[in-house]
Scaffold this motif. Structure first.
Motif, mmCIF file in Angstrom:
data_model
loop_
_atom_site.group_PDB
_atom_site.id
_atom_site.type_symbol
_atom_site.label_atom_id
_atom_site.label_comp_id
_atom_site.label_asym_id
_atom_site.label_seq_id
_atom_site.Cartn_x
_atom_site.Cartn_y
_atom_site.Cartn_z
ATOM 1 N N PHE A 23 0.831 -1.208 0.000
ATOM 2 C CA PHE A 23 0.000 0.000 0.000
ATOM 3 C C PHE A 23 0.863 1.255 0.000
ATOM 4 O O PHE A 23 0.642 2.173 -0.782
ATOM 5 C CB PHE A 23 -0.932 -0.011 1.217
ATOM 6 C CG PHE A 23 -1.707 1.257 1.387
ATOM 7 C CD1 PHE A 23 -2.773 1.546 0.566
ATOM 8 C CD2 PHE A 23 -1.349 2.155 2.373
ATOM 9 C CE1 PHE A 23 -3.485 2.721 0.719
ATOM 10 C CE2 PHE A 23 -2.053 3.335 2.536
ATOM 11 C CZ PHE A 23 -3.122 3.628 1.708
ATOM 12 N N LEU A 24 1.870 1.288 0.859
ATOM 13 C CA LEU A 24 2.728 2.471 0.928
ATOM 14 C C LEU A 24 3.588 2.625 -0.322
ATOM 15 O O LEU A 24 3.839 3.740 -0.770
ATOM 16 C CB LEU A 24 3.616 2.394 2.173
ATOM 17 C CG LEU A 24 2.884 2.527 3.506
ATOM 18 C CD1 LEU A 24 3.850 2.335 4.659
ATOM 19 C CD2 LEU A 24 2.173 3.855 3.613
ATOM 20 N N ARG A 26 2.775 1.739 -3.416
ATOM 21 C CA ARG A 26 1.911 2.286 -4.473
ATOM 22 C C ARG A 26 1.624 3.756 -4.235
ATOM 23 O O ARG A 26 1.615 4.545 -5.170
ATOM 24 C CB ARG A 26 0.590 1.521 -4.515
ATOM 25 C CG ARG A 26 0.706 0.155 -5.098
ATOM 26 C CD ARG A 26 -0.633 -0.504 -5.157
ATOM 27 N NE ARG A 26 -0.525 -1.882 -5.607
ATOM 28 C CZ ARG A 26 -1.499 -2.740 -5.561
ATOM 29 N NH1 ARG A 26 -2.669 -2.397 -5.082
ATOM 30 N NH2 ARG A 26 -1.326 -3.966 -5.996
ATOM 31 N N ARG A 27 1.402 4.113 -2.994
ATOM 32 C CA ARG A 27 1.090 5.502 -2.661
ATOM 33 C C ARG A 27 2.288 6.407 -2.954
ATOM 34 O O ARG A 27 2.140 7.497 -3.485
ATOM 35 C CB ARG A 27 0.725 5.584 -1.180
ATOM 36 C CG ARG A 27 0.254 6.901 -0.748
ATOM 37 C CD ARG A 27 -0.237 6.836 0.664
ATOM 38 N NE ARG A 27 -0.467 8.172 1.156
ATOM 39 C CZ ARG A 27 -0.574 8.490 2.410
ATOM 40 N NH1 ARG A 27 -0.500 7.561 3.323
ATOM 41 N NH2 ARG A 27 -0.774 9.723 2.767
ATOM 42 N N THR A 28 3.490 5.950 -2.635
ATOM 43 C CA THR A 28 4.695 6.741 -2.882
ATOM 44 C C THR A 28 4.966 6.859 -4.372
ATOM 45 O O THR A 28 5.303 7.918 -4.869
ATOM 46 C CB THR A 28 5.912 6.082 -2.196
ATOM 47 O OG1 THR A 28 5.631 5.971 -0.806
ATOM 48 C CG2 THR A 28 7.169 6.892 -2.391
ATOM 49 N N SER A 30 2.854 6.791 -6.825
ATOM 50 C CA SER A 30 1.853 7.575 -7.545
ATOM 51 C C SER A 30 2.029 9.076 -7.356
ATOM 52 O O SER A 30 1.428 9.860 -8.061
ATOM 53 C CB SER A 30 0.448 7.165 -7.091
ATOM 54 O OG SER A 30 0.249 7.524 -5.741
ATOM 55 N N THR A 31 2.874 9.517 -6.409
ATOM 56 C CA THR A 31 3.068 10.949 -6.210
ATOM 57 C C THR A 31 3.978 11.558 -7.254
ATOM 58 O O THR A 31 4.101 12.769 -7.333
ATOM 59 C CB THR A 31 3.650 11.229 -4.803
ATOM 60 O OG1 THR A 31 4.908 10.565 -4.698
ATOM 61 C CG2 THR A 31 2.706 10.778 -3.716
#
Length: 53
Positions: A23-24, A26-28, A30-31
């Motif tokens: 999860f982290l 993917r979140r990183t 996508s920024t």
């Protein structure tokens, strides 16, 4: 009591930690942040020309 702790540790190791990591990640990603390696390459400038003797 000990068996419960072992089971809890196993569940965290096999399921919870990889899920949170994914999860982290993917979140990183996508920024739009550039990886540190490519940022270092940009600061270094163009590669030097080969020397001829």
């Amino acid at each position: 009591m000990i068996v419960g702790g072992l089971l809890l540790g196993t569940v965290f190791t096999l399921f919870v930690v990889p899920t949170v990591y994914t999860f982290l990640a993917r979140r990183t990603r996508s920024t739009g942040e550039a990886p540190e390696e490519s940022a270092a390459d940009e600061r270094a400038g163009p590669p030097a020309a080969p020397r001829t003797a």
